[in-house]
Enzyme design. Structure first.
Site, PDB file in Angstrom:
ATOM      1  N   LYS A   1     -24.951 -28.974 -26.571  1.00 14.70           N
ATOM      2  CA  LYS A   1     -24.473 -27.553 -27.542  1.00 14.70           C
ATOM      3  C   LYS A   1     -23.543 -28.394 -28.488  1.00 14.70           C
ATOM      4  CE  LYS A   1     -23.590 -24.611 -29.917  1.00 14.70           C
ATOM      5  NZ  LYS A   1     -23.025 -24.332 -30.961  1.00 14.70           N
TER       6      LYS A   1
ATOM      7  N   GLU B   1     -10.790 -28.243 -24.744  1.00 14.97           N
ATOM      8  CA  GLU B   1      -9.035 -28.816 -25.673  1.00 14.97           C
ATOM      9  C   GLU B   1      -9.985 -27.568 -26.908  1.00 14.97           C
ATOM     10  OE1 GLU B   1      -7.764 -31.582 -25.515  1.00 14.97           O
ATOM     11  OE2 GLU B   1      -9.240 -32.379 -23.729  1.00 14.97           O
TER      12      GLU B   1
ATOM     13  N   CYS C   1      -7.264 -30.386 -34.670  1.00 13.93           N
ATOM     14  CA  CYS C   1      -6.547 -29.918 -34.192  1.00 13.93           C
ATOM     15  C   CYS C   1      -5.419 -30.541 -33.543  1.00 13.93           C
ATOM     16  CB  CYS C   1      -7.579 -29.552 -32.447  1.00 13.93           C
ATOM     17  SG  CYS C   1      -7.835 -31.146 -31.901  1.00 13.93           S
TER      18      CYS C   1
ATOM     19  N   GLU D   1      -2.567 -21.772 -35.697  1.00 16.95           N
ATOM     20  CA  GLU D   1      -3.567 -22.724 -36.122  1.00 16.95           C
ATOM     21  C   GLU D   1      -4.244 -21.886 -37.571  1.00 16.95           C
ATOM     22  OE1 GLU D   1      -7.211 -24.230 -34.285  1.00 16.95           O
ATOM     23  OE2 GLU D   1      -6.032 -25.970 -34.348  1.00 16.95           O
TER      24      GLU D   1
HETATM   25  P1  NAP Z   1     -15.328 -21.422 -32.147  1.00 14.06           P
HETATM   26  O1  NAP Z   1     -16.122 -21.289 -32.830  1.00 14.06           O
HETATM   27  O2  NAP Z   1     -14.064 -22.334 -31.114  1.00 14.06           O
HETATM   28  O3  NAP Z   1     -16.759 -22.846 -32.424  1.00 14.06           O
HETATM   29  C1  NAP Z   1     -16.640 -24.548 -31.525  1.00 14.06           C
HETATM   30  C2  NAP Z   1     -18.155 -24.274 -30.758  1.00 14.06           C
HETATM   31  O4  NAP Z   1     -18.662 -23.619 -29.599  1.00 14.06           O
HETATM   32  C3  NAP Z   1     -19.269 -23.809 -31.449  1.00 14.06           C
HETATM   33  O5  NAP Z   1     -20.002 -25.138 -31.492  1.00 14.06           O
HETATM   34  C4  NAP Z   1     -19.382 -23.074 -31.471  1.00 14.06           C
HETATM   35  O6  NAP Z   1     -21.232 -22.701 -32.092  1.00 14.06           O
HETATM   36  C5  NAP Z   1     -19.608 -23.070 -30.068  1.00 14.06           C
HETATM   37  N1  NAP Z   1     -19.175 -21.135 -29.771  1.00 14.06           N
HETATM   38  C6  NAP Z   1     -18.841 -20.234 -30.544  1.00 14.06           C
HETATM   39  N2  NAP Z   1     -18.751 -18.688 -30.000  1.00 14.06           N
HETATM   40  C7  NAP Z   1     -19.196 -18.999 -28.146  1.00 14.06           C
HETATM   41  C8  NAP Z   1     -19.680 -18.642 -27.096  1.00 14.06           C
HETATM   42  N3  NAP Z   1     -19.226 -17.111 -27.091  1.00 14.06           N
HETATM   43  N4  NAP Z   1     -19.986 -19.298 -25.963  1.00 14.06           N
HETATM   44  C9  NAP Z   1     -20.571 -20.625 -26.232  1.00 14.06           C
HETATM   45  N5  NAP Z   1     -19.985 -21.542 -27.171  1.00 14.06           N
HETATM   46  C10 NAP Z   1     -19.402 -20.760 -28.709  1.00 14.06           C
HETATM   47  O7  NAP Z   1     -14.810 -23.071 -33.684  1.00 14.06           O
HETATM   48  P2  NAP Z   1     -15.315 -22.622 -35.221  1.00 14.06           P
HETATM   49  O8  NAP Z   1     -15.941 -21.342 -35.385  1.00 14.06           O
HETATM   50  O9  NAP Z   1     -16.532 -23.773 -35.769  1.00 14.06           O
HETATM   51  O10 NAP Z   1     -13.673 -22.323 -35.637  1.00 14.06           O
HETATM   52  C11 NAP Z   1     -12.585 -21.238 -35.796  1.00 14.06           C
HETATM   53  C12 NAP Z   1     -11.646 -21.941 -35.994  1.00 14.06           C
HETATM   54  O11 NAP Z   1     -11.329 -22.301 -34.472  1.00 14.06           O
HETATM   55  C13 NAP Z   1     -10.579 -22.829 -36.195  1.00 14.06           C
HETATM   56  O12 NAP Z   1     -10.240 -22.935 -37.086  1.00 14.06           O
HETATM   57  C14 NAP Z   1      -9.586 -23.490 -35.572  1.00 14.06           C
HETATM   58  O13 NAP Z   1      -8.374 -22.828 -36.188  1.00 14.06           O
HETATM   59  C15 NAP Z   1     -10.569 -23.289 -34.329  1.00 14.06           C
HETATM   60  N6  NAP Z   1     -10.889 -24.857 -33.663  1.00 14.06           N
HETATM   61  C16 NAP Z   1     -10.677 -25.841 -33.556  1.00 14.06           C
HETATM   62  C17 NAP Z   1     -11.150 -27.370 -32.972  1.00 14.06           C
HETATM   63  C18 NAP Z   1     -10.259 -28.451 -32.155  1.00 14.06           C
HETATM   64  O14 NAP Z   1     -10.543 -29.354 -32.533  1.00 14.06           O
HETATM   65  N7  NAP Z   1      -9.397 -27.708 -30.900  1.00 14.06           N
HETATM   66  C19 NAP Z   1     -11.801 -27.289 -33.617  1.00 14.06           C
HETATM   67  C20 NAP Z   1     -12.707 -26.681 -34.317  1.00 14.06           C
HETATM   68  C21 NAP Z   1     -12.168 -25.229 -34.873  1.00 14.06           C
HETATM   69  P3  NAP Z   1     -20.921 -22.615 -33.465  1.00 14.06           P
HETATM   70  O15 NAP Z   1     -20.706 -23.693 -34.189  1.00 14.06           O
HETATM   71  O16 NAP Z   1     -22.519 -22.004 -33.633  1.00 14.06           O
HETATM   72  O17 NAP Z   1     -19.591 -21.530 -33.487  1.00 14.06           O
END
Ligand code: NAP
Ligand code: MG
Length: 462
Positions: free
Chosen positions: A170, A245, A279, A369
Site C-alpha cells: 500500500k 521505520e 527522515c 520532526e
Molecule cells: P503517514 O501518514 O505516516 O504515512 C505513511 C504511510 O502510512 C502512507 O502510505 C499512509 O497512507 C499510511 N497510513 C496513514 N495512516 C494509516 C493508518 N491509520 N493505518 C495504516 N497506514 C496508514 O505520514 P504522512 O502523513 O505522509 O506524513 C506526516 C509526517 O510523517 C511527516 O511530516 C513526517 O514528519 C513523517 N514522515 C516520516 C517519514 C519517514 O521516512 N520516516 C516519511 C513520511 C512522513 P496515506 O498516504 O494515505 O496517508
C-alpha cells in the site's frame, strides 16, 4: 502521466472493488496529473488472498531463481530509469536531476544488492548438533511513504522476495504512480503471479485494512511515528511481526578540530536536499562556542544558494505544517538567518530554505520532526554538552560527526544513541543496515540485516 485504473493483484490489473479515486497532484504547479483507484478492505482482502496462495511455491523456489527474478527486476528499473525519474518529479516535485541521482539511483542499487544477496545468503547453518533453516516469514504487508517513494518500496519488496516472502504493497496516496510503474516492472521481470500485489488507497482505509489483516504475517511500515505507534499496537495484539521505520531529528556534530566550512556546507546540503523531506536528515547542527558565529554565517550563505534550486514540499498540508514550525521557531525566540515562513512563490507548495540560529535544546524546532527545508543551529560548550544535546530527543535515526581525525570522530560517534552516523561526510551505503534507536523505529532495512527481518529460524536437532 500514465495511470492504471485498477489494482495489480495475482499478476494482472483488476478493477477496484469500489468507485472512489485519488487525484494525484504535481506539487510544483498544483495541477492534477492523474487519478488512481482508492482501494478498500475488499481490494486488500483479494490481494492478501493472492499473496497467501502464491506463498508456498515462492518460498520453495530455489534462492538462485529468486535472485534471477530480482536481478531481472533491477534490469527493468535500469531500462525504465528516465520514466521513473519523470514520474517521481511529477508526483513528488523533486528536481529532475535529483530524481535521477537519488530516486532512481538508490532503488537500482538496493535491488542489485538483493539480487546478489539472494544468491549468496546462507539460508541454512550448522550449530552443534542442529541444522538451522532460515525460512520466509510469510505474507508481508508493506506500507510506504512518499518522500523516497520508489526507494522505500524496493527497500521492503526486494528483501521480502529474496527471503521467499510474498507481498501486498500500500504506497502513499501522494505518490502512487511510481508504485504502479514498479508493479509493471515486477510483471516484466517475470515474478510469478501473486508474489507481489499492489493496492493503492488511503492510509486509514486500505493501509489500516492491510495492517490489521489476519492473513498478513509481517507488517513493514515507514512513515510518521503517530501511525507507526498505531500499527505496532495492532500487530502486537495479533502477535505478528512488525518493522517500523519512523521519524528522526538527527544531529550534525561539528567538533572544533573539523574542517568547518566543509562540515557546514555538506550539512546544509543534507538538510535541503529533497526539500528537507528525509527522515535521516541532520536537522540540528551542533557547533562549538568558539566557531558558532562563523558557522552561522556560512550556513546562511549556503542556504541562500538553494533558493532557486529547491523543489516544493509534497502537498499543501505539509507546506502549512512546515510553515507552522517556522513560525513556532520565531515565537519561541530562535533567530532567523535565512528563509522564513512566507511562501517564496505564488504557485506550488514551496518553502524557503530556512536556517535558525540560537536554537535551544528545549525548543519545539529542536525536538520535533519538521520534514521541510529547515535547519536549526545549536551551540555547545564542550564535548559532554554536545553529546547531551545530540542525544536529547526521543529519536535516534542518524547523525554525523566531523573532526580533524577519524579516531576522534569515531570515539564521539560510538556514544551517540542512533542507528547510523556519517564520519566526516561518509557516503550512503545501500548495504549497511538502516534503522532507528529509541522512537525512530524497530527493525532494520537494507543489506543482510534487512533480509533477516523477513526470515524466521527452524532448528532441526540430530
Ligand atoms: P503517514 O501518514 O505516516 O504515512 C505513511 C504511510 O502510512 C502512507 O502510505 C499512509 O497512507 C499510511 N497510513 C496513514 N495512516 C494509516 C493508518 N491509520 N493505518 C495504516 N497506514 C496508514 O505520514 P504522512 O502523513 O505522509 O506524513 C506526516 C509526517 O510523517 C511527516 O511530516 C513526517 O514528519 C513523517 N514522515 C516520516 C517519514 C519517514 O521516512 N520516516 C516519511 C513520511 C512522513 P496515506 O498516504 O494515505 O496517508
Ligand atoms: Mg498521512
Amino acid at each position: 502521466m500514465k495511470a492504471h485504473d485498477g489494482m495489480y493483484i495475482d499478476g494482472e490489473w483488476r478493477p477496484a472493488a469500489g468507485p472512489d479515486t485519488i487525484a494525484v497532484v504535481n506539487p510544483a504547479d498544483e495541477q492534477v496529473i492523474a487519478h488512481v483507484p482508492a482501494g478498500t478492505s475488499e481490494d486488500v482482502d483479494a490481494a492478501v488472498r493472492a499473496a497467501r496462495a502464491a506463498f508456498p511455491a515462492w518460498a520453495a523456489t530455489p534462492p538462485a531463481e529468486r535472485a534471477a527474478r530480482i536481478g531481472a527486476l533491477r534490469d527493468v528499473l535500469v531500462a525504465r530509469k528516465d520514466e521513473i525519474a519523470e514520474t517521481v518529479t511529477a508526483e513528488l516535485g523533486s528536481p529532475l536531476k535529483f530524481s535521477h541521482a537519488v530516486h532512481v539511483g538508490a532503488p537500482i542499487a538496493v535491488a542489485g544488492s538483493y539480487a546478489d544477496l539472494a544468491a549468496s545468503y546462507a539460508f541454512e547453518e550448522k550449530v552443534g548438533n542442529s541444522t538451522v533453516h532460515l525460512e520466509p516469514v510469510g505474507v508481508v504487508g508493506a506500507i510506504t511513504p512518499w518522500n523516497y517513494p520508489l526507494h522505500q518500496i524496493v527497500a521492503k519488496v526486494a528483501p521480502a522476495l529474496a527471503a521467499g516472502c510474498t507481498v501486498v504493497l500500500k504506497p502513499a496516496e501522494d505518490t502512487p504512480l511510481v508504485a504502479q510503474l514498479f508493479a509493471e516492472a515486477v510483471h516484466e521481470a517475470g515474478v510469478p503471479a501473486g508474489v507481489f500485489n499492489l493496492v493503492t488507497g488511503l492510509g486509514p482505509v486500505a493501509g489500516q485494512a492491510l495492517a490489521g489483516h489476519e492473513g498478513v504475517d509481517l507488517v513493514s511500515f515507514t512513515g510518521s511515528t503517530a501511525v507507526g505507534r498505531q500499527i505496532g499496537a495492532t500487530a502486537g495484539a495479533a502477535v505478528k511481526r512488525v518493522a517500523l521505520e519512523l521519524g528522526g531529528k538527527s544531529a550534525n556534530v561539528i567538533l572544533p578540530s573539523a574542517d568547518l566550512a566543509k562540515a557546514v556546507n555538506v550539512g546544509v546540503a543534507n538538510v535541503m536536499s529533497n526539500s528537507g523531506q528525509t527522515c535521516s536528515a541532520w536537522t540540528r547542527m551542533l557547533v562549538h562556542d568558539s566557531q558558532y558565529d562563523e558557522a552561522v554565517s556560512l550556513a546562511a550563505e549556503a542556504a541562500a544558494k538553494y533558493g532557486e534550486r529547491i523543489g516544493p514540499v509534497v502537498n499543501a498540508k505539509q507546506q502549512e505544517r512546515v510553515r507552522g514550525y517556522i513560525e513556532k521557531g520565531v515565537t519561541e525566540g530562535a533567530r532567523l538567518v535565512a528563509g522564513g515562513p512566507e511562501a517564496p512563490r505564488e504557485q506550488g507548495y514551496f518553502v524557503s530554505p530556512t536556517v535558525f540560529a540560537d536554537v535551544r535544546p528545549e525548543m519545539t524546532i529542536a525536538q520535533e520532526e519538521i520534514f521541510g527545508p529547515v535547519l536549526s543551529i545549536m551551540r555547545y560548550e564542550d564535548e559532554a554538552d554536545a553529546l547531551r544535546i545530540a542525544n536529547g530527543t526521543v529519536y535516534g535515526l542518524a547523525g554525523a560527526v566531523w573532526a580533524g581525525d577519524e579516531t576522534e570522530a569515531v570515539a564521539f560517534a560510538r556514544r551517540l544513541d542512533t542507528g547510523q552516523v556519517d564520519i566526516n561526510g561518509g557516503r550512503f551505503n545501500p548495504r549497511a543496515p538502516f534503522g532507528g534507536y529509541k522512537q525512530s523505529g524497530v527493525g532494520r532495512e537494507l543489506g543482510s540485516h534487512g533480509l533477516s527481518e523477513y526470515l524466521q529460524t527452524k532448528s532441526l536437532q540430530f
